[in-house]
Design a protein around this motif. Structure first.
Motif, short mmCIF file in Angstrom:
data_model
loop_
_atom_site.label_atom_id
_atom_site.label_comp_id
_atom_site.label_asym_id
_atom_site.label_seq_id
_atom_site.Cartn_x
_atom_site.Cartn_y
_atom_site.Cartn_z
N ASP A 180 -11.55 -16.93 -23.14
CA ASP A 180 -10.98 -16.67 -21.82
C ASP A 180 -11.08 -17.88 -20.90
OD1 ASP A 180 -10.34 -14.12 -22.51
OD2 ASP A 180 -12.19 -13.25 -21.75
N TYR A 181 -11.34 -19.06 -21.45
CA TYR A 181 -11.58 -20.23 -20.60
C TYR A 181 -10.41 -20.52 -19.67
CZ TYR A 181 -12.12 -25.04 -19.13
OH TYR A 181 -12.20 -26.17 -18.39
N LYS A 182 -9.17 -20.52 -20.21
CA LYS A 182 -8.01 -20.83 -19.38
C LYS A 182 -7.85 -19.81 -18.25
CE LYS A 182 -5.32 -23.31 -22.86
NZ LYS A 182 -4.05 -23.34 -23.62
N TRP A 183 -8.12 -18.55 -18.58
CA TRP A 183 -8.02 -17.51 -17.55
C TRP A 183 -9.09 -17.71 -16.49
CZ3 TRP A 183 -11.34 -13.59 -15.96
CH2 TRP A 183 -10.75 -12.63 -15.14
N LYS A 184 -10.29 -18.07 -16.95
CA LYS A 184 -11.39 -18.24 -16.02
C LYS A 184 -11.23 -19.49 -15.15
CE LYS A 184 -13.78 -14.62 -16.99
NZ LYS A 184 -14.00 -13.58 -15.98
N LYS A 185 -10.58 -20.50 -15.69
CA LYS A 185 -10.43 -21.74 -14.95
C LYS A 185 -9.72 -21.52 -13.62
CE LYS A 185 -8.88 -26.52 -15.50
NZ LYS A 185 -8.19 -27.48 -16.39
N GLY A 186 -8.82 -20.57 -13.56
CA GLY A 186 -8.13 -20.27 -12.32
C GLY A 186 -8.79 -19.19 -11.52
N HIS A 187 -10.02 -18.85 -11.86
CA HIS A 187 -10.72 -17.78 -11.15
C HIS A 187 -12.07 -18.25 -10.64
CE1 HIS A 187 -7.54 -15.34 -12.79
NE2 HIS A 187 -7.98 -14.30 -12.13
N LEU A 188 -12.08 -19.43 -10.05
CA LEU A 188 -13.26 -19.89 -9.32
C LEU A 188 -13.19 -19.32 -7.91
CD1 LEU A 188 -13.33 -23.61 -10.51
CD2 LEU A 188 -14.76 -21.75 -11.32
N ARG A 189 -13.99 -19.84 -7.02
CA ARG A 189 -13.94 -19.42 -5.62
C ARG A 189 -13.95 -20.67 -4.74
NH1 ARG A 189 -13.17 -15.68 -8.33
NH2 ARG A 189 -13.91 -13.54 -8.15
N ASP A 218 -8.54 -22.09 -8.02
CA ASP A 218 -8.81 -23.03 -9.10
C ASP A 218 -9.97 -23.96 -8.76
OD1 ASP A 218 -7.78 -24.63 -7.16
OD2 ASP A 218 -6.04 -25.33 -8.32
N GLY A 219 -10.63 -23.72 -7.64
CA GLY A 219 -11.79 -24.51 -7.25
C GLY A 219 -11.48 -25.68 -6.34
N SER A 220 -10.21 -25.93 -6.05
CA SER A 220 -9.84 -27.07 -5.21
C SER A 220 -9.84 -26.72 -3.72
CB SER A 220 -8.45 -27.60 -5.61
OG SER A 220 -7.45 -26.59 -5.40
N PHE A 243 -19.57 -14.17 -16.46
CA PHE A 243 -19.55 -15.46 -15.79
C PHE A 243 -20.19 -15.41 -14.40
CE2 PHE A 243 -16.11 -15.71 -18.83
CZ PHE A 243 -16.32 -16.96 -19.40
N TRP A 244 -20.78 -16.55 -14.07
CA TRP A 244 -21.35 -16.78 -12.75
C TRP A 244 -20.70 -18.00 -12.15
CZ3 TRP A 244 -25.48 -13.95 -10.48
CH2 TRP A 244 -25.95 -12.90 -11.29
N LEU A 245 -20.75 -18.09 -10.83
CA LEU A 245 -20.21 -19.24 -10.12
C LEU A 245 -21.37 -20.06 -9.56
CD1 LEU A 245 -17.46 -20.50 -8.91
CD2 LEU A 245 -18.27 -19.47 -6.77
N TYR A 246 -21.37 -21.35 -9.86
CA TYR A 246 -22.33 -22.28 -9.28
C TYR A 246 -21.68 -22.90 -8.05
CZ TYR A 246 -24.82 -26.74 -8.69
OH TYR A 246 -25.50 -27.82 -8.18
N ALA A 247 -22.34 -22.81 -6.90
CA ALA A 247 -21.79 -23.34 -5.65
C ALA A 247 -22.81 -24.24 -4.97
CB ALA A 247 -21.38 -22.20 -4.72
N SER A 248 -22.44 -25.50 -4.80
CA SER A 248 -23.28 -26.48 -4.11
C SER A 248 -22.40 -27.21 -3.10
CB SER A 248 -23.88 -27.47 -5.11
OG SER A 248 -24.58 -28.50 -4.45
N ASP A 249 -22.31 -26.64 -1.89
CA ASP A 249 -21.43 -27.18 -0.86
C ASP A 249 -20.00 -27.31 -1.39
OD1 ASP A 249 -23.51 -27.26 0.96
OD2 ASP A 249 -24.05 -29.31 0.48
N GLU A 250 -19.50 -28.55 -1.52
CA GLU A 250 -18.11 -28.76 -1.94
C GLU A 250 -17.89 -28.62 -3.44
OE1 GLU A 250 -19.81 -30.87 -0.06
OE2 GLU A 250 -18.74 -31.22 1.83
N ILE A 251 -18.95 -28.43 -4.20
CA ILE A 251 -18.84 -28.35 -5.66
C ILE A 251 -18.94 -26.89 -6.11
CG2 ILE A 251 -19.86 -29.01 -7.87
CD1 ILE A 251 -20.99 -31.48 -6.47
N VAL A 252 -17.94 -26.41 -6.83
CA VAL A 252 -17.98 -25.08 -7.45
C VAL A 252 -17.55 -25.22 -8.91
CG1 VAL A 252 -17.59 -23.73 -5.35
CG2 VAL A 252 -15.64 -24.59 -6.64
N ARG A 253 -18.22 -24.48 -9.77
CA ARG A 253 -17.89 -24.49 -11.20
C ARG A 253 -18.41 -23.21 -11.83
NH1 ARG A 253 -22.57 -25.19 -13.88
NH2 ARG A 253 -24.24 -26.45 -12.94
N LEU A 254 -17.96 -22.96 -13.04
CA LEU A 254 -18.46 -21.81 -13.78
C LEU A 254 -19.86 -22.08 -14.30
CD1 LEU A 254 -15.34 -20.70 -15.85
CD2 LEU A 254 -16.26 -19.63 -13.80
#
Length: 401
Positions: free
Chosen positions: A31-40, A107-109, A367-378
């Motif tokens: 599900d990587y491609k699907w998840k790539k567009g589901h950041l915050r 998408d995280g941008s 999945f979890w979201l890692y959030a560090s100010d301007e940086i977000v990733r799975l």
């Protein structure tokens, strides 16, 4: 020659891309491609405000907190709030605006900031924009601002409670005559736990505490000495001091439970940070053992319920002010489990007097979201479990119908 170099370069890019794709598939699954567009969306650091960024990211994953804010403002169908509400509840409205943004898949941008939240908090006397603060203190300040503004939005006769607010019942029982001489209700918006090397477990040369064991220690009755007992004094005809057992139990469970792992220690006149690892449940934190039981401590039911009426304001299928009082629900013959699911975690990197805060937010069961100010990733659950957690936000599982 040039064509050969171009071909080699393109081949290298294709190979690198293929390796990256295979690695992503192995790491994240099909599900990587699907998840790539589901950041915050991320949050900009406006100075030294990572402490409030991480708290806001953490709260945005708690569904009950989001719904409570929406219901509190009686949001219109078009999503716009009245000028009156924005004037009298600036923190609530600014926070609600941000949380709505942070809950939208991207998408995280995309990025936003808490500038309006900082400005709103300054109206309460808290200048937090360019000062380094503790995430736990930021959480308490935010809750305090929300509580103050909520009293304007709710009718005066209505019971006020936030999703993070619970109540302890604290009793003192004489160990001689077994009479309960003192009983009081105490509100709380977090549980503060201390690390202990004595209770740590060592596996593969790694020492760690268990969150469940730390909670057990917190709620273990303690002995208080040299306390005057009215019952014993009356029985013996003179002032009699005895040992008492102090018991703390959860009388009303919050919908959103905040647990702080206190890592600050004072040694030789200086402040240090305890980096001991803490293991913690993710799918189910069971607090049933620590709930108040009618059979263990005598309680005047009618008096207590009169102080804590169960009232609510409907918002669709949700009630924005909902009281789950275990005191009321745990009468003889009634039983109820008390389970929580982990929704977000705040981690502190650095020394005791400085550093940086990051958040891990739950997206779904995988999945979890890692959030560090301007940086977000799975992030994976395995990565989360390796962290030295500082604050944990649990959400109470739905009660059975």
């Amino acid at each position: 020659m040039l064509q050969e170099l171009v071909k080699q370069h393109l081949s290298s890019l294709l190979i690198t891309g293929a390796i990256a794709a295979v690695s992503a598939y192995v790491m994240w699954g099909g599900d990587y491609k699907w998840k790539k567009g589901h950041l915050r969306p991320s949050l900009e650091n406006l100075g030294n405000n990572c402490f409030l960024n991480c708290v806001t990211q953490a709260l945005s994953s708690v569904d009950s907190f989001h719904l409570w804010l929406k219901g509190l403002t009686f949001e219109a169908e078009d999503g716009k709030l009245s000028i009156e509400i924005r004037d009298h509840a600036p923190v609530i409205t600014a926070l609600l605006d941000i949380i709505k943004i942070l809950r939208v898949p991207t998408d995280g941008s995309q990025s936003t900031s808490l500038r309006k939240v900082h400005v709103a908090m300054s109206k309460h006397g808290f200048e937090t924009l360019f000062t380094q603060e503790d995430a736990y203190e930021a959480f308490q300040i935010l809750v305090s601002c929300i509580e103050q503004e909520s009293r304007y939005l709710l009718p005066k006769k209505q019971l006020f409670t936030t999703p993070v607010q619970g109540k302890f019942i604290i009793s003192l029982e004489c160990l001689e005559c077994r009479s309960v001489s003192s009983k009081r209700i105490e509100p709380f918006d977090n549980i503060n736990l201390h690390l202990s090397t004595k209770e740590s477990v060592i596996i593969s040369n790694i020492s760690f505490n268990s969150l469940q064991d730390m909670l057990y220690t917190y709620f273990t009755p303690e002995t208080v000495s040299d306390v005057e007992c009215d019952s014993c004094s009356q029985q013996w005809g003179e002032v009699t001091k005895c040992d008492f057992k102090k018991v703390i139990r959860i009388a009303k469970a919050p919908k959103c439970l905040c647990i702080q792992i206190n890592r600050t220690e004072f040694r030789n006149g200086s402040t240090t940070k305890n980096n001991l690892h803490v293991s913690f449940p993710i799918d189910s934190l069971d607090l049933t053992l620590f709930a108040y039981r009618a059979l263990s401590i005598k309680c005047e039911w009618d008096d207590f319920i009169e102080q804590e009426p169960a009232v609510s304001r409907p918002l669709g299928d949700y009630e924005i002010v909902r009281s789950y009082s275990l005191v009321k629900e745990s009468r003889p013959g009634l039983t109820e489990s008390l389970h929580y699911t982990l929704k977000s975690v705040i981690v502190h990197h650095g020394a005791a007097n400085g550093g940086h805060y990051v958040t891990y937010r739950k997206l779904d069961d995988k999945f979890w979201l890692y959030a560090s100010d301007e940086i977000v990733r799975l992030a994976t659950q395995a990565e989360l479990e390796r962290q030295q957690v500082y604050l944990l936000l649990y959400e109470r599982q739905s009660l059975p119908e």
